[in-house]
Scaffold this motif. Structure first.
Motif, PDB file in Angstrom:
ATOM      1  N   GLY A 133      67.113  18.199  61.945  1.00  0.00           N
ATOM      2  CA  GLY A 133      66.319  19.413  62.017  1.00  0.00           C
ATOM      3  C   GLY A 133      64.878  19.077  61.702  1.00  0.00           C
ATOM      4  O   GLY A 133      64.577  18.406  60.708  1.00  0.00           O
ATOM      5  N   ASN A 134      63.954  19.518  62.552  1.00  0.00           N
ATOM      6  CA  ASN A 134      62.553  19.158  62.404  1.00  0.00           C
ATOM      7  C   ASN A 134      61.705  20.411  62.578  1.00  0.00           C
ATOM      8  O   ASN A 134      61.656  20.998  63.665  1.00  0.00           O
ATOM      9  CB  ASN A 134      62.154  18.110  63.436  1.00  0.00           C
ATOM     10  CG  ASN A 134      63.000  16.848  63.347  1.00  0.00           C
ATOM     11  OD1 ASN A 134      62.786  16.005  62.490  1.00  0.00           O
ATOM     12  ND2 ASN A 134      63.993  16.728  64.227  1.00  0.00           N
ATOM     13  N   LEU A 135      61.045  20.830  61.495  1.00  0.00           N
ATOM     14  CA  LEU A 135      60.266  22.060  61.500  1.00  0.00           C
ATOM     15  C   LEU A 135      58.812  21.751  61.155  1.00  0.00           C
ATOM     16  O   LEU A 135      58.531  20.940  60.276  1.00  0.00           O
ATOM     17  CB  LEU A 135      60.820  23.065  60.497  1.00  0.00           C
ATOM     18  CG  LEU A 135      62.278  23.487  60.662  1.00  0.00           C
ATOM     19  CD1 LEU A 135      62.701  24.376  59.489  1.00  0.00           C
ATOM     20  CD2 LEU A 135      62.480  24.223  61.968  1.00  0.00           C
ATOM     21  N   LEU A 136      57.909  22.434  61.831  1.00  0.00           N
ATOM     22  CA  LEU A 136      56.476  22.314  61.560  1.00  0.00           C
ATOM     23  C   LEU A 136      55.897  23.720  61.468  1.00  0.00           C
ATOM     24  O   LEU A 136      55.913  24.467  62.447  1.00  0.00           O
ATOM     25  CB  LEU A 136      55.782  21.524  62.674  1.00  0.00           C
ATOM     26  CG  LEU A 136      54.254  21.431  62.602  1.00  0.00           C
ATOM     27  CD1 LEU A 136      53.823  20.677  61.356  1.00  0.00           C
ATOM     28  CD2 LEU A 136      53.697  20.769  63.854  1.00  0.00           C
ATOM     29  N   VAL A 137      55.414  24.078  60.281  1.00  0.00           N
ATOM     30  CA  VAL A 137      54.850  25.411  60.051  1.00  0.00           C
ATOM     31  C   VAL A 137      53.375  25.269  59.709  1.00  0.00           C
ATOM     32  O   VAL A 137      52.998  24.494  58.817  1.00  0.00           O
ATOM     33  CB  VAL A 137      55.584  26.152  58.924  1.00  0.00           C
ATOM     34  CG1 VAL A 137      54.879  27.461  58.588  1.00  0.00           C
ATOM     35  CG2 VAL A 137      57.014  26.441  59.324  1.00  0.00           C
ATOM     36  N   ASP A 191      69.709  20.202  65.036  1.00  0.00           N
ATOM     37  CA  ASP A 191      70.013  21.444  64.334  1.00  0.00           C
ATOM     38  C   ASP A 191      68.790  22.345  64.417  1.00  0.00           C
ATOM     39  O   ASP A 191      67.726  21.991  63.899  1.00  0.00           O
ATOM     40  CB  ASP A 191      70.376  21.165  62.867  1.00  0.00           C
ATOM     41  CG  ASP A 191      70.682  22.442  62.095  1.00  0.00           C
ATOM     42  OD1 ASP A 191      71.576  23.186  62.531  1.00  0.00           O
ATOM     43  OD2 ASP A 191      70.019  22.691  61.083  1.00  0.00           O
ATOM     44  N   TYR A 192      68.939  23.487  65.066  1.00  0.00           N
ATOM     45  CA  TYR A 192      67.849  24.458  65.180  1.00  0.00           C
ATOM     46  C   TYR A 192      68.264  25.699  64.399  1.00  0.00           C
ATOM     47  O   TYR A 192      69.077  26.493  64.863  1.00  0.00           O
ATOM     48  CB  TYR A 192      67.585  24.803  66.647  1.00  0.00           C
ATOM     49  CG  TYR A 192      67.172  23.612  67.484  1.00  0.00           C
ATOM     50  CD1 TYR A 192      65.884  23.112  67.405  1.00  0.00           C
ATOM     51  CD2 TYR A 192      68.077  22.988  68.330  1.00  0.00           C
ATOM     52  CE1 TYR A 192      65.498  22.021  68.162  1.00  0.00           C
ATOM     53  CE2 TYR A 192      67.703  21.893  69.101  1.00  0.00           C
ATOM     54  CZ  TYR A 192      66.410  21.414  69.007  1.00  0.00           C
ATOM     55  OH  TYR A 192      66.031  20.334  69.754  1.00  0.00           O
ATOM     56  N   GLU A 193      67.689  25.841  63.214  1.00  0.00           N
ATOM     57  CA  GLU A 193      68.105  26.924  62.332  1.00  0.00           C
ATOM     58  C   GLU A 193      67.305  28.202  62.558  1.00  0.00           C
ATOM     59  O   GLU A 193      67.826  29.301  62.402  1.00  0.00           O
ATOM     60  CB  GLU A 193      67.980  26.489  60.871  1.00  0.00           C
ATOM     61  CG  GLU A 193      68.621  27.460  59.893  1.00  0.00           C
ATOM     62  CD  GLU A 193      68.528  26.968  58.469  1.00  0.00           C
ATOM     63  OE1 GLU A 193      68.843  27.757  57.557  1.00  0.00           O
ATOM     64  OE2 GLU A 193      68.143  25.805  58.259  1.00  0.00           O
ATOM     65  N   ILE A 194      66.017  28.072  62.890  1.00  0.00           N
ATOM     66  CA  ILE A 194      65.171  29.225  63.179  1.00  0.00           C
ATOM     67  C   ILE A 194      64.391  28.945  64.455  1.00  0.00           C
ATOM     68  O   ILE A 194      64.178  27.791  64.818  1.00  0.00           O
ATOM     69  CB  ILE A 194      64.204  29.548  62.016  1.00  0.00           C
ATOM     70  CG1 ILE A 194      63.302  28.353  61.714  1.00  0.00           C
ATOM     71  CG2 ILE A 194      64.966  29.967  60.757  1.00  0.00           C
ATOM     72  CD1 ILE A 194      62.238  28.640  60.674  1.00  0.00           C
TER      73      ILE A 194
END
Length: 815
Positions: free
Chosen positions: A402-406, A450-453
């Motif tokens: 899972g890789n998120l960038l905010v 994994d895409y949670e949001i």
């Protein structure tokens, strides 16, 4: 662009600065009349400080003109505050009364209008730098989590999230020098991304009366602050090193700051690392190693017109995640064979590499530009920033599932007007943020993405006004705020390999549907504090809270890797609306200080993750709901005994009790999950008298106890939450300053602490790792507390602080 604009503005301001405000004076002992060296004089609104010389004299110059509340504090004396006008040269002397209690009249700024703790109309807790230096912490939240009304959820020694009055995550707003920490606050599988060594002091607002901050502060605010900048002509700094025996924690930090004719600067850099911790039940707990590096740079200008400051910071944290995977005998196992091994060896447990087990790679990068301009008799604050939060969930090696960038652009525009003669203060402004989040690319096979949001944007904006009126003994405060939140979520479709494909692609599955939700609501507060005769005081505050749903509550659709559960959001959630009443009584005498705070909080449309009876891949599925009313009540307080005739003794006690109730529910669902157990913290401190020629000064010895009662008021449906057993742990510590007897300067400060002295095996009720269990890689449900992971066992910490710099005639100190 932000950096160029800030640099250009500061250069222009430096060229146009004319004149300066200043304050000088002498500080003496109220009884003897002797000068008191080493006293700290702080102007909190300007984040600047100085100290008295050997003759008790101090001087602050090249300051913005205007009225400010200054604070005077010293070890062994009661704090003093006074409003001063820096429009002209100003001389103010102080006469300090001897006292072991340092929080008697301390300044607080987190409420919007600068005031003192006793005059604040709602309960507020202050954590001083002295308390931080003498304590033990792995994370920034550890610095405050033992205070009345404050707790922390944990998943290991390096993973903590705050709670205030039983509420946490998106209901608690955490600030660092005014910057809102939007670093995935909704997740419980990593801590707040703030370096504890960057924190000089903290203020905690316990309740939803923080109108200045908006809907994210429904439960309260934790405002961390870095060290104030030094006086003109000074360069001050310190080097810190620390070691913990249990998890091998190694910490090092450098702080240095200077002020040259109003040009101020500061640099802080640090690094921390720890291997797996241990306890008597589990031995070494696999998957609890972590490491972190951080750097902060402050550049600014002070002038008669005000000040402008730019803060740049970068933090990187790598943290392992325990999942409780064991064999049938209870021995910890690898999730996957490592170099032919299925069990971690002792060298694995003692490794500082936080990338062997399932782990997270986290980054937090910030630019924050703060400005204060004198406008007539008031001050205009203009703050804007940019933050980037990076989140990689890594199962094995270095590839993120899972890789998120905010990215966030926070902003604040605030005008403050204070009239010393009228006692009236006004604060009004607009603040908010623009946030945009993107999922990273899918990892290559055999890794499963994994895409949670979803990818989304979020724009939050709110306007507020706060009025405070001070009479001789009475303070009245009230305010109103309106907030609006706009979410826009993008649709997402996945192919059989889990890669993102255009929506409508044949054979693809819908991961997220597009949505556009708008929320708006009012919040408000009205309260009073009254200073009764003989050092008694009372407070009463009534507030209305509002909170829009968070992005995870609206859209989650996947495995939360660090929490070992699957979350399903609900885009039809309603905004929470709450009403809270706070009442407090306090007494601040020469021998005893006591305060008791009670609250009643009623929240409609309360949002929480409800565990269902379904599983996905062996993990339980949680569905977010907002159909309930939540009622939370509690009492917290402190009792500090500091006999004036026995200056070598201080006894400090803090207590918290919180009860939650969901009306019209069954026995297994009538309590909110994860409400902290009632607990009591007590500490006895013995101080040694300082002799004139002694090289040891400020020496103390302390013994403490923490008792947590059993928590049986739990949300027990489907084993969402388990009752927790009571426990008692004992602590001890010693500290001293090594001083040059000829100059009075501190050479170094030493602090030694032992927590959990008797090595008790216990699981705190908010230790979420107690729910982590798998057998041979297959997730299992924890049905009794003893099956999960326990908290840390005995730990001995050693901390050394070496201060340096300053003016030749000043008494240097570790602070």
């Amino acid at each position: 662009m932000l950096l160029i604009l800030a640099a250009g503005t500061m250069v222009a301001a430096a060229k146009t600065t004319t004149g300066d405000g200043r304050i000088t004076g002498k500080i003496t002992n109220k009884v003897t009349g002797h000068p008191v060296p080493g006293v700290t004089i702080t102007i909190p609104d300007l984040d600047i400080a100085t100290s008295t010389d050997a003759n008790g004299m101090y001087l602050l110059k090249r300051l913005p003109k205007g009225q400010y509340l200054i604070q005077v504090s010293a070890i062994g004396y009661a704090s003093e505050t006074k409003v001063v006008d820096l429009s002209n040269t100003y001389s103010v002397d102080f006469k300090l009364s001897a006292s072991n209690y340092e929080l008697s009249d301390i300044v607080v700024t987190a409420l919007g209008n600068t005031t003192t703790r006793k005059r604040a109309t709602i309960p507020i807790t202050v954590v001083t730098n002295k308390m931080i230096r003498e304590g033990v912490a792995n994370t920034a939240i550890d610095l405050v989590s033992s205070l009345p009304g404050v707790n922390a959820t944990t998943e290991g020694s390096g993973t903590t999230k705050p709670q205030i009055n039983g509420l946490g995550f998106d209901r608690v707003l955490t600030l660092m020098d005014g910057v809102p920490q939007e670093d995935f606050q909704w997740g419980d599988d990593h801590g707040i991304l703030i370096d504890p060594y960057a924190v000089h002091e903290a203020e905690i607002i316990r309740g939803p009366a923080s109108l200045q901050y908006g809907a994210s502060a429904e439960a309260g605010v934790i405002s961390f602050k870095s060290a104030p900048l030094p006086e003109n002509g000074a360069v001050l700094g310190s080097v810190l090193t620390e070691y913990h025996t249990n998890n091998g924690y190694l910490g090092t930090s450098l702080n240095i700051a200077g002020n040259h004719n109003g040009f101020v600067w500061g640099l802080q850099a640090s690094g921390e690392e720890a291997h797996s911790y241990s306890n008597p039940k589990d031995g070494y707990v696999w998957g609890t190693a972590w490491n972190q590096v951080n750097a902060r740079l402050v550049l600014g200008i002070n002038g008669s017109w005000g000040y402008s400051r730019l803060t740049l910071s970068a933090l990187h944290r790598r943290i392992e995640l325990p999942d409780g995977n064991r064999d049938s005998t209870g021995r910890f196992m690898f999730d996957f064979p490592q170099n032919g091994k299925i069990y971690p060896t002792k060298s694995d447990f003692l490794s500082y590499n936080a990338d062997i087990a399932s782990d997270k790679s986290l980054g937090e990068y910030q630019a924050w530009w703060q400005n204060s301009l004198n406008i007539g008799k008031g001050r205009l604050g203009l703050d804007v920033g940019f933050t980037r939060s990076i989140h990689h969930d890594i199962d094995t090696g270095s590839v993120g599932s899972g890789n998120l960038l905010v990215n966030d652009i926070p902003f604040s525009f605030k005008y403050q007007l204070a009239g010393d003669s009228s006692g009236l203060k006004l604060t009004t402004g607009i603040n908010g943020l623009y946030e945009f989040q993107r999922n990273g690319a899918a990892p290559p096979p055999p890794y499963v993405p994994d895409y949670e949001i979803p990818n989304y944007t979020n724009f939050e904006i709110g306007g507020y006004a706060i009025v405070e009126k001070n009479f001789k003994n009475l303070t009245l405060s009230g305010g109103l705020r309106f907030d609006r939140t706009d979410f826009v979520g993008d649709p997402m479709a996945l192919n059989d390999a889990g890669n993102i494909v255009p929506a409508g692609t044949p054979g693809s599955a819908v991961q997220f549907t597009g949505f556009n939700n708008t929320y708006s609501g009012f919040s408000g507060s009205i309260g009073a504090s009254y200073q009764l005769p003989d050092n008694n005081y009372v407070k009463l505050n009534v507030s209305k809270s509002y909170r829009a749903p968070a992005i995870n509550e609206l859209t989650s659709n996947g495995l939360n890797i660090g929490s070992n559960l699957v979350e399903v959001g609900n885009i039809n959630l309603k905004a929470e609306q709450g009403y809270q009443v706070d009442i407090a009584y306090g007494y601040d005498g020469k021998d005893v200080s006591v305060e008791a705070d009670g609250f009643y909080n009623h929240i409609s449309n309360f949002i929480f993750a409800n565990r269902t009876d379904s599983l996905s891949g062996g993990f339980p599925i949680y569905q977010y709901l907002s159909t309930n009313t939540a009622i939370i009540t509690g009492v917290s307080g402190f009792l500090n005994i500091h006999p004036a005739a026995t200056k070598w003794l201080e006894i400090d006690n803090g207590f918290t009790y919180i009860y939650s109730h969901i009306p019209n529910q069954t026995d297994s669902t009538k309590h909110l999950p994860y409400i902290p157990a009632p607990h009591l913290n007590s500490e006895v401190k013995f101080r040694l008298n300082d002799s004139h020629n002694s090289i040891l000064r400020g020496t103390y010895l302390k013994f403490g106890m923490q008792h947590d009662w059993a928590q049986n008021n739990v949300y027990s449906a489907f084993y969402t939450e388990l009752p927790s057993a009571q426990y008692t742990i004992f602590n001890a510590g010693v500290g001293t300053n090594f001083v040059n007897p000829k100059t009075g300067k501190t050479i170094c400060a030493l602090y030694v602490n032992c927590t959990n002295l008797t090595n008790v095996a216990y699981a705190d009720h908010l230790n979420l790792a107690q729910y982590f269990l798998a057998y041979n890689g297959t997730p299992a449900t924890v049905t009794k507390q003893s099956q999960g992971i326990y908290n840390m066992g005995r730990n001995i910490s050693f901390k050394l602080i070496f201060p340096f710099g300053g003016n030749s005639n000043k008494v240097a100190s570790a602070e």
